[in-house]
Structure formats: structure tokens, C-alpha cells
Scaffold this motif. Sequence first.
Motif, PDB file in Angstrom:
ATOM      1  N   GLN A  23      -3.376   6.016  -3.381  1.00  0.00           N
ATOM      2  CA  GLN A  23      -4.815   5.849  -3.197  1.00  0.00           C
ATOM      3  C   GLN A  23      -5.575   5.731  -4.512  1.00  0.00           C
ATOM      4  O   GLN A  23      -6.802   5.778  -4.519  1.00  0.00           O
ATOM      5  N   GLN A  25      -6.456   3.784  -8.200  1.00  0.00           N
ATOM      6  CA  GLN A  25      -6.523   2.516  -8.927  1.00  0.00           C
ATOM      7  C   GLN A  25      -6.942   2.811 -10.371  1.00  0.00           C
ATOM      8  O   GLN A  25      -7.930   3.509 -10.607  1.00  0.00           O
ATOM      9  N   SER A  89     -13.945  -8.225  -5.857  1.00  0.00           N
ATOM     10  CA  SER A  89     -13.080  -8.077  -4.688  1.00  0.00           C
ATOM     11  C   SER A  89     -11.989  -7.046  -4.935  1.00  0.00           C
ATOM     12  O   SER A  89     -11.562  -6.350  -4.010  1.00  0.00           O
ATOM     13  N   ARG A  92     -13.265  -3.533  -4.171  1.00  0.00           N
ATOM     14  CA  ARG A  92     -13.762  -3.262  -2.831  1.00  0.00           C
ATOM     15  C   ARG A  92     -12.936  -2.141  -2.187  1.00  0.00           C
ATOM     16  O   ARG A  92     -11.710  -2.136  -2.251  1.00  0.00           O
ATOM     17  N   GLY A  93     -13.595  -1.196  -1.577  1.00  0.00           N
ATOM     18  CA  GLY A  93     -12.897  -0.107  -0.907  1.00  0.00           C
ATOM     19  C   GLY A  93     -12.761   1.147  -1.745  1.00  0.00           C
ATOM     20  O   GLY A  93     -12.370   2.197  -1.224  1.00  0.00           O
ATOM     21  N   ILE A  94     -13.086   1.063  -3.049  1.00  0.00           N
ATOM     22  CA  ILE A  94     -13.017   2.258  -3.889  1.00  0.00           C
ATOM     23  C   ILE A  94     -14.150   3.210  -3.511  1.00  0.00           C
ATOM     24  O   ILE A  94     -15.310   2.813  -3.414  1.00  0.00           O
ATOM     25  N   ALA A  95     -13.797   4.481  -3.297  1.00  0.00           N
ATOM     26  CA  ALA A  95     -14.768   5.447  -2.783  1.00  0.00           C
ATOM     27  C   ALA A  95     -15.409   6.286  -3.878  1.00  0.00           C
ATOM     28  O   ALA A  95     -16.493   6.839  -3.683  1.00  0.00           O
TER      29      ALA A  95
END
Length: 296
Positions: A23, A25, A89, A92-95
Motif C-alpha cells: 500500500q 508508494q 494519474s 490517483r488513489g493516494i490517501a
Amino acid sequence: MAFSGGADSTALLAACAQRWPGQVQAVHVHHGLQAAAEDFVAQCHAVCQRLDVPLAVRYVNAHAKPGQSPEDAARRARYGALDDFLASSEGRGIASVALAHHADDQVETMLLALSRGTGVAGMAGMPYRWLRGGLPWFRPLLSVPGEDLREWLKEHALGWIEDPSNSDSRYTRNRIRSQLLPALQSVFPAFRETFVRSSAHAAEADMLLRELAAEDLAHIGTPPSIQRLQQLSRQRQSNVLRHWLVSLHQTTPAAVQLAELLRQIATCTTRGHKISIKVGRGFVEREGPLLIWREA
């Protein structure tokens, strides 16, 4: 998370990968300022491959502009690159975003702020958590000494790369690290813990001042009413004017500029009284019963 390849970010990356496998990056910003920059990229690739963490590399031009410090130029370029990645892009999705500043970094930041005559905002140092671009950013290592991170890496047989600029004595922060921190350690062995605690106290006081400033700004209006300003104490005038300038006009007044502005407000008792003073990167002027901001 931001990953330089140095000891601090390597320790944070390894801990995050262990805690949240699959999870995490990593993002490395290539500043292009040193011949060793490509070595940083190679080190980051090697560590990320070992930890099974995807790595993105962003290339920026971090050279300082006239009148800008090299440290500020690099910092702005680094944060800009991270913002661009998060908006892409790939991001995208990094919280959330994690940075690897630790207790020594916090002490250095506070000492630099003190040397400039800071108030409680400067004494608060770097925040543990804040919002940027709609995402929470964290500094989870702010209470951990840098040496502890290096010992942890050695125990886990994880290598890192040293930034040659960290030993350059031309930079004030490096002189603090090499000269002041050892002296503090010898006199006050627990100085990291106490400085971090003082930082937290200052952050609480700063938050209270911000809340009071927001309430006062709602009362005096935007643009501020001179008459309503004059009803406040000098301390609250200072607090709310600083808040107005920073929050709405992104400019920070120098202490001497703010003092002169307060003096002019205090003597503004007739319709013909003019106010025009350079503050930050623009001017605060009187327009009828109000104070207005005009960019230079």
C-alpha cells in the motif's frame, strides 16, 4: 511517501512497507543540483526493489532565483514535484503523504526560528499533521532522534546514501547540526524530547491565536474596519492583522512593518488621515473607513 534515499526516509519507507505491505508508494525528487544526484536515484531504486515498493522519480529545476536561498528553492521545487505527482494519474488513489523529518530536524528548525526572533508560530516548528491539496500529510518521526533511525537501519541491514551537501558548512542548518546539537547534548542530554514538547506547547498556543484572529476578523470585517480595529487591544490588532494578511493575501509582515501599521491605525482619528505603508510584498492603505491591501 517522499523518498530521498537518505537514512531518515529509508527508515520511514521500510517501516511503512512493513506496516502496510503493498500500500506504499515512494516518490523521489531529482533536484539536479549535484553530480551525485544520479547516485541518489540508483540507491532509491535498489531500496524500493528490496522492499517491493513502487518508485516514481520526478525531475525538477531547483536552482535558486536571484534573492532566493538554495534551501528555499530546493524545498519549493520538492513540494511542487510532490503536488504534481499527487495530481497525476500515478498519484490517483493516494490517501496520505508521509515525510521523514525527525527530532533533530525539529530542533534545528526551532533554533533557526529563534535566531530570527520568531513568535509562537515559529516556535511550533514543523507540524506533525496538516492538510495540503485536500490530503493529510504526516511527519511520524518528529519525536525520534536521527541517530536512533540509523541504528535501526543497521540492525535491519538496510543501507542509505549520504547527501554531500549535509556537510557543507556554508548552510546555517548544517552548522547547527554539527556544532550546536553536540553542545546541547553535552549540557542537556534530553534536549530533543524537551524541544519537541515545547514545540507542541507552542503549536497549541498558535492554534488558539489563529482561532482568536478568525473571530476578530469576522468582527472587524474584510476589508478591516479601522474603527472596529481600534476597539481591540494592540495585541489583538497585531494578531488579526497578521492573520488577515497571511490568510487572505499570502504575505507576512515584518515586525517593524506591523509596528508602524499599528502606530498609524492608532493615530487615524480624522477623515483626512492617510495610511499607506509597505507591508510584505505590497501595501496596506486606507480607503475611507477601511484598510485595503494593494499588491506592489
